[in-house]
Write an enzyme that holds these catalytic residues in place. Structure first.
Site, PDB file in Angstrom:
ATOM      1  N   HIS A 172       0.842  -1.199   0.000  1.00  0.00           N
ATOM      2  CA  HIS A 172       0.000   0.000   0.000  1.00  0.00           C
ATOM      3  C   HIS A 172       0.881   1.254   0.000  1.00  0.00           C
ATOM      4  CE1 HIS A 172      -2.491  -3.175   1.932  1.00  0.00           C
ATOM      5  NE2 HIS A 172      -3.466  -2.625   1.225  1.00  0.00           N
ATOM      6  N   HIS A 173       0.396   2.291  -0.640  1.00  0.00           N
ATOM      7  CA  HIS A 173       1.152   3.560  -0.682  1.00  0.00           C
ATOM      8  C   HIS A 173       1.407   4.101   0.730  1.00  0.00           C
ATOM      9  CE1 HIS A 173       1.084   8.131  -1.422  1.00  0.00           C
ATOM     10  NE2 HIS A 173       2.306   7.689  -1.648  1.00  0.00           N
TER      11      HIS A 173
END
Ligand code: ZN
Length: 390
Positions: A172-173
């Site tokens: 995930h970012h």
């Protein structure tokens, strides 16, 4: 003599627990610690007990009102309506008893790791309880209450005058950390993650490069769903090497979410455990090349807590103490015996994954090509900056 590495650990960190059905499960810490004990590679004097972060330290990044809300929520005295304003009491980040104390201990663990490295007690420090990269200044998000990494970067700036390169390999970012330093040139954030097209939090495009003085110091490499090892590792290696050459950090902080693995139930990448062997190997090399060895590593996501996370996170420690030779041997049988009964899947008996873990898709060449183009765009600015400076 300065130690190679210290391991920040306490069972108390498992009190960061939302509920029994929640995918975020810090039993991972115990599973990893136990695997390292079975390998005989962790001694009492390698372990540092995490301290509790003070309100003042948490306040290096988070707003007072938010900290007060988390404290009240953990005591059961915050109304639902107000909690919602702070992103707490949601399905992702439910309220639990003493949530402030449990979260402050994770922050304190990362600060304990930071102090050990910055005060030259150890070259490297590992704190697997940290890496909660989605926490915002005034709001909880994505299983994260306090953002230990953002606090630690600000802490290193203020107390040690250090320029920190933050490298985030969670699927995930790393949005919370990116936005925290979006307008400053004193910290550089680099996140390689599955594209936000279909995945939380949706940000992390190549165009998010920072703003004002901080322009160029946020780097994002959003790879395509189903990306396999070779492409992921090649993008990662190129990006971290060029970012370090550009930014010239004093210290490297890596966030080591282990959710880019094919088995991970929340993401859509196709990494095998090989990626998690290479990530710390390359970070380690970089830390010695640019920072005199200064490297702090924290955990992060990772939702296959049985088959993936203990191996991936043990590899971080083995890399720090230069004992990768152990990866040629089987997983210690006593570890499997201890935990097999609780695991919903057969536990792996090797450090490698089976060749036939998944069917390779014909579109792979196309995905790799797309990732190469993405990487070009991610690094376009710093490559050109370097040229104009010459
Ligand atoms: Zn994640």
């Amino acid at each position: 003599m300065i130690k190679d590495a210290v391991f920040v650990y306490s069972e108390d960190q498992m009190q960061y627990k939302f509920n029994d059905d929640h995918p975020f499960n810090h039993l991972r810490l115990r599973l990893t610690y136990d695997l390292l004990l079975s390998l005989g590679v962790i001694q009492e004097d390698d372990i540092l007990t995490p301290r509790m972060a003070t309100d003042e330290e948490i306040n290096l990044f988070h707003d007072d009102a938010y900290i007060e809300a988390v404290q009240a929520a953990g005591k059961g005295t915050l109304s639902e309506g107000i909690a919602a304003n702070y992103g707490i009491g949601t399905e992702d980040t439910p309220i639990f008893k003493n949530m402030h104390e449990a979260s402050a201990l994770l922050v304190g663990g990362t600060l304990t790791a930071v102090d050990a490295v910055m005060q030259n007690k150890a070259q490297h420090a590992l704190h697997l309880g940290g890496g909660l990269h989605h926490g915002f200044r005034g709001r909880a998000s994505g299983f994260c209450i306090y953002n230990d990494s953002a606090i630690a970067i600000e802490y290193m700036r203020r107390h040690y005058g250090a320029r920190v390169l933050y490298i985030d390999t969670d699927a995930h970012h790393g949005d919370g950390v990116q936005w925290a330093f979006y307008d400053t040139p004193d910290a550089c954030t680099l996140s390689i993650h599955e594209t936000g097209r279909y995945l939380f939090p949706g940000t992390g495009s190549v165009n998010e490069k920072g703003q004002g003085q901080g322009f160029g110091f946020s780097i994002n490499v959003p790879v395509d769903a189903f990306t396999e090892d070779d492409s992921f590792i090649s993008c990662y290696e190129t990006a971290i090497e060029e970012a370090a050459a550009f930014f010239k950090p004093d210290v490297i902080l890596t966030q080591n979410g282990a959710d880019a693995h094919y088995y991970d139930p929340l993401t859509h990448l196709s990494s095998t455990i090989k990626t998690f062997e290479m990530i710390p190997r390359l970070a380690h090399k970089l830390a010695h090349k640019y920072c005199g060895g200064k490297w702090i590593a924290v955990g992060g996501g990772g939702y296959d807590i049985w088959r993936v996370v203990p191996r991936a996170w043990s590899m971080l420690w083995l890399e720090m103490i230069n004992r990768q030779d152990l990866l040629k041997h089987p997983i210690p049988p006593q570890w499997i015996e201890t935990w097999q009964e609780q695991s919903p899947h057969p536990l792996p008996d090797k450090w490698t994954d089976p060749e036939d873990m998944y069917e390779h898709i014909p579109r792979q060449a196309e995905i790799t090509g797309k990732n190469e183009k993405t990487l070009e765009k991610s690094l376009y600015y710093i490559r050109n900056e370097k040229k104009t400076k010459k």
